[in-house]
Every structure is written in C-alpha cells, then in structure tokens.
Design a protein around this motif. Structure first.
Motif, short mmCIF file in Angstrom:
data_model
loop_
_atom_site.label_atom_id
_atom_site.label_comp_id
_atom_site.label_asym_id
_atom_site.label_seq_id
_atom_site.Cartn_x
_atom_site.Cartn_y
_atom_site.Cartn_z
N GLU A 22 0.82 -1.21 0.00
CA GLU A 22 0.00 0.00 0.00
C GLU A 22 0.85 1.25 0.00
OE1 GLU A 22 -2.92 0.15 3.05
OE2 GLU A 22 -4.17 -1.38 2.10
N LEU A 23 1.94 1.25 0.74
CA LEU A 23 2.80 2.43 0.77
C LEU A 23 3.51 2.65 -0.55
CD1 LEU A 23 4.32 2.16 4.35
CD2 LEU A 23 2.69 3.85 3.52
N MET A 24 3.89 1.56 -1.22
CA MET A 24 4.60 1.71 -2.50
C MET A 24 3.65 2.10 -3.63
SD MET A 24 7.54 -1.22 -2.64
CE MET A 24 6.38 -2.55 -2.56
N LYS A 25 2.49 1.48 -3.70
CA LYS A 25 1.57 1.68 -4.81
C LYS A 25 0.58 2.83 -4.59
CE LYS A 25 2.80 -1.65 -7.55
NZ LYS A 25 3.18 -1.45 -8.93
N SER A 45 -4.02 5.98 1.90
CA SER A 45 -3.17 4.80 1.73
C SER A 45 -1.95 4.84 2.64
CB SER A 45 -2.74 4.64 0.27
OG SER A 45 -1.84 5.66 -0.09
N THR A 46 -1.44 6.03 2.93
CA THR A 46 -0.31 6.14 3.84
C THR A 46 -0.72 5.71 5.25
OG1 THR A 46 0.54 7.98 2.54
CG2 THR A 46 1.42 7.73 4.75
N ILE A 47 -1.87 6.19 5.70
CA ILE A 47 -2.35 5.82 7.03
C ILE A 47 -2.64 4.33 7.10
CG2 ILE A 47 -4.25 6.16 8.67
CD1 ILE A 47 -4.42 9.04 7.52
N ASP A 48 -3.29 3.79 6.08
CA ASP A 48 -3.63 2.38 6.07
C ASP A 48 -2.39 1.50 5.99
OD1 ASP A 48 -5.88 0.65 6.27
OD2 ASP A 48 -5.67 0.13 4.15
N GLY A 49 -1.41 1.90 5.18
CA GLY A 49 -0.18 1.13 5.06
C GLY A 49 0.59 1.09 6.37
N ILE A 50 0.68 2.23 7.05
CA ILE A 50 1.38 2.28 8.33
C ILE A 50 0.63 1.44 9.36
CG2 ILE A 50 2.01 3.81 10.23
CD1 ILE A 50 2.71 5.91 8.08
N THR A 51 -0.70 1.45 9.29
CA THR A 51 -1.50 0.63 10.20
C THR A 51 -1.17 -0.85 10.02
OG1 THR A 51 -3.30 2.22 10.20
CG2 THR A 51 -3.84 -0.02 10.85
N TYR A 52 -1.12 -1.30 8.78
CA TYR A 52 -0.77 -2.70 8.52
C TYR A 52 0.64 -3.03 9.02
CZ TYR A 52 -4.77 -4.11 5.67
OH TYR A 52 -6.03 -4.46 5.23
N LEU A 53 1.60 -2.12 8.80
CA LEU A 53 2.96 -2.37 9.26
C LEU A 53 3.03 -2.49 10.79
CD1 LEU A 53 5.01 0.01 6.96
CD2 LEU A 53 4.90 -2.47 6.84
N VAL A 54 2.38 -1.56 11.48
CA VAL A 54 2.40 -1.59 12.94
C VAL A 54 1.71 -2.85 13.47
CG1 VAL A 54 1.51 -0.41 15.00
CG2 VAL A 54 2.60 0.90 13.19
N GLU A 55 0.57 -3.19 12.90
CA GLU A 55 -0.14 -4.40 13.34
C GLU A 55 0.71 -5.64 13.10
OE1 GLU A 55 -3.78 -4.37 11.21
OE2 GLU A 55 -4.75 -3.00 12.60
N GLY A 56 1.36 -5.71 11.95
CA GLY A 56 2.20 -6.87 11.65
C GLY A 56 3.34 -7.04 12.64
N VAL A 57 4.01 -5.95 12.95
CA VAL A 57 5.12 -6.01 13.90
C VAL A 57 4.61 -6.39 15.29
CG1 VAL A 57 6.85 -4.60 15.09
CG2 VAL A 57 6.59 -4.42 12.62
N VAL A 85 -5.48 -2.83 19.10
CA VAL A 85 -6.87 -2.35 19.10
C VAL A 85 -6.91 -0.84 18.87
CG1 VAL A 85 -8.92 -2.06 20.55
CG2 VAL A 85 -7.70 -4.24 20.53
N THR A 86 -5.99 -0.10 19.48
CA THR A 86 -5.94 1.35 19.31
C THR A 86 -5.64 1.74 17.87
OG1 THR A 86 -5.18 1.57 21.59
CG2 THR A 86 -4.84 3.46 20.14
N VAL A 87 -4.70 1.06 17.25
CA VAL A 87 -4.34 1.36 15.87
C VAL A 87 -5.52 1.08 14.93
CG1 VAL A 87 -2.84 0.62 13.97
CG2 VAL A 87 -1.87 1.08 16.19
N VAL A 88 -6.25 0.00 15.18
CA VAL A 88 -7.42 -0.33 14.35
C VAL A 88 -8.50 0.74 14.51
CG1 VAL A 88 -9.31 -1.98 14.06
CG2 VAL A 88 -6.97 -2.80 14.27
N VAL A 89 -8.73 1.19 15.74
CA VAL A 89 -9.74 2.22 15.97
C VAL A 89 -9.34 3.54 15.31
CG1 VAL A 89 -10.81 3.63 17.78
CG2 VAL A 89 -10.64 1.16 18.07
N ILE A 90 -8.07 3.92 15.42
CA ILE A 90 -7.59 5.15 14.78
C ILE A 90 -7.73 5.04 13.26
CG2 ILE A 90 -5.52 6.53 14.33
CD1 ILE A 90 -4.72 5.98 17.24
N ASN A 91 -7.41 3.87 12.71
CA ASN A 91 -7.56 3.66 11.27
C ASN A 91 -9.02 3.82 10.85
OD1 ASN A 91 -7.52 2.84 8.61
ND2 ASN A 91 -6.46 0.93 9.02
#
Length: 101
Positions: A22-25, A45-57, A85-91
């Motif tokens: 998402e961050l690249m495309k 897409s920047t917010i969503d991509g960072i959300t996925y990265l943080v959740e993955g880590v 949970v916080t990152v998902v709610v912010i997203n």
C-alpha cells in the motif's frame, strides 16, 4: 513455538507485506473506495499502510513473547494487544474522516 505462534507470525508477515504494498503503490487494499477521489485514496493509503505495518510487527512480537526478554513480563503482551486495538480504531476513524462514502 506452538501452532498459534506460527499462525501469528504468518499473519504478521502478510500484514507487513500488504502495508508495504500500500505504501509503494499508493492504493488501498481490501476496502471499497469507489466513491472516493484519487487524492483521498492516496492520502489514506499512507495511514492504512502504516496501520498494517504496525499491526504486523505487534502480532509478531506477541508470537515471540516467550523468547524476547522485554516481552516476558505480564504487562507487555497486554500493552501490545491494546496497541493493536488502538491502531485499528484510529484507522477506522481516519477512514471515516478522509474517504468519501
């Protein structure tokens, strides 16, 4: 590592890969954005991509909570889960603000 740990690591790796994509495309994966403008999609897409990265880590950290010294106290896994949970709610909130419906 048990079966649940392996599944958590795989989910974390997939989340990191989706976030990097998402961050690249500059696109959003898995959301209906047909009513949104391309500018809104690029902005979100920047917010969503960072959300996925943080959740993955964080999910990978939870999977390795027995092996990592800083994750072996009782508070660290709870904090990781609360951060997910916080990152998902912010997203969700940012999606409602940025994307058109």
């Amino acid at each position: 590592m048990d079966t649940i740990g392996v599944i958590m690591v795989l989910v974390g790796i997939i989340a990191i890969l989706v976030g990097a994509y998402e961050l690249m495309k500059k696109t959003v994966v898995g959301r209906n954005v047909s009513a949104s403008t391309p500018e809104e999609i690029r902005k979100f897409s920047t917010i969503d991509g960072i959300t996925y990265l943080v959740e993955g880590v964080l999910v990978i950290l939870l999977a390795f909570s027995d092996q990592l010294p800083f994750m072996q106290n009782a508070f660290a896994p709870t904090l990781c889960f609360a951060m997910i949970v916080t990152v998902v709610v912010i997203n969700f909130i940012m999606a409602r603000k940025i994307l058109s419906r």
